[in-house]
Design an enzyme around this catalytic site. Structure first.
Site, PDB file in Angstrom:
ATOM      1  N   SER A 125       0.863  -1.187   0.000  1.00 64.38           N
ATOM      2  CA  SER A 125       0.000   0.000   0.000  1.00 64.38           C
ATOM      3  C   SER A 125       0.889   1.223   0.000  1.00 64.38           C
ATOM      4  CB  SER A 125      -0.881   0.009   1.261  1.00 64.38           C
ATOM      5  OG  SER A 125      -1.503   1.278   1.437  1.00 64.38           O
ATOM      6  N   TYR A 163      -2.011  -1.109  10.120  1.00 65.88           N
ATOM      7  CA  TYR A 163      -1.985  -1.290   8.664  1.00 65.88           C
ATOM      8  C   TYR A 163      -0.688  -0.730   8.083  1.00 65.88           C
ATOM      9  CZ  TYR A 163      -3.728  -1.178   3.819  1.00 65.88           C
ATOM     10  OH  TYR A 163      -3.895  -1.371   2.464  1.00 65.88           O
TER      11      TYR A 163
END
Length: 261
Positions: free
Chosen positions: A151, A166
């Protein structure tokens, strides 16, 4: 691979395993590889969804498909799933590690369970699948293309959506990618990561459609919009293809310029 035709992204004869291939970006990337001729293994936890995905891809692109149910946090299930694919196809040439989750909460309120769960799925799960596929299929074959979906949050922090677990997990995926690229390069295996920005998926739709997030996107993303369906496809096809045979260990942002600011 014989690549005498004009399509440098030709994947005819290749077998691609895509995790998290029940909805969203996983399905999109699986279809992109199928469009280039790859056989597709759709792997995820929900059998009815991956059965449908496998049927759709076979009907749409005429390639061989297989649906394999697997929870990537379960080591035995991962090992068994890889065995099942090898039994069916005899090889795994391409792996897209796409399965993941995302806990959003202020760091001071994140529980041990949330943090542990995030690392277990996004980072450890990615490693478990890569380990099994490399050991059982790619190292013996002397060939492989592993693409880990990280990401842009694995490269930078953010102020709009607090999600420290995350960030930690995806940052881990980026550097795990580099480590595996260094170890497995001698076996003819490339290992790269893609770092998507904001894309519409069933998990992100509500957040991205909110007025406050749309305003934020205009100032935070140079292209002033979210990614749309298909805009990850070229990155996945490139890294899986013969054209990327000398590309390994990279983190490729597909984020509309978010990480350039």
């Amino acid at each position: 691979m014989n690549n005498n035709n004009n399509n440098i992204f030709d994947l005819t004869g290749r077998v691609a395993l895509v995790t998290g291939c029940s909805t969203g970006l996983g399905v999109q990337m699986a279809k992109a590889l199928a469009r280039q001729g790859a056989s597709i293994v759709a792997l995820a936890r929900r059998q009815e969804l991956i059965d449908q995905v496998a049927r759709d891809i076979h009907e749409q692109y005429g390639v061989d498909t297989l649906a394999v149910r697997c929870d990537i946090t379960d080591t035995k299930m991962v090992e068994d799933a890889v065995d099942k694919v090898l039994e069916h196809f005899g090889k795994i040439d391409i792996l897209i590690n796409n399965a993941g989750t995302g806990a959003v909460a202020p760091a001071e309120d994140i529980t041990d369970e949330q943090f542990s769960n995030e690392l277990n799925i996004d980072l450890f799960g990615t490693f478990k699948v890569a380990r099994a596929v490399a050991k059982k299929a790619m190292i013996p074959a002397g060939f492989g293309r592993i693409i880990n979906i990280a990401s842009m949050y694995g490269l930078v922090g953010n102020k709009i959506a607090p999600s420290s677990p995350y960030h930690a997990a995806k940052g881990g995926v980026v550097n795990l990618t580099r480590a595996l690229a260094c170890e497995w390069g001698k076996h003819g295996i490339t290992v790269n990561s893609i770092c998507p920005g904001y894309f519409y998926t069933p998990l992100t739709q509500e957040t991205l459609d909110s007025d406050f997030f749309k305003e934020y996107a205009k100032s935070a993303i140079p292209m002033e919009r979210y990614g749309v369906e298909g805009e990850l496809d070229a990155a996945a096809c490139f890294l899986a293809s013969p054209a990327a045979s000398y590309v390994t260990g990279i983190a490729l942002p597909v984020d509309g310029g978010y990480t350039s600011m």
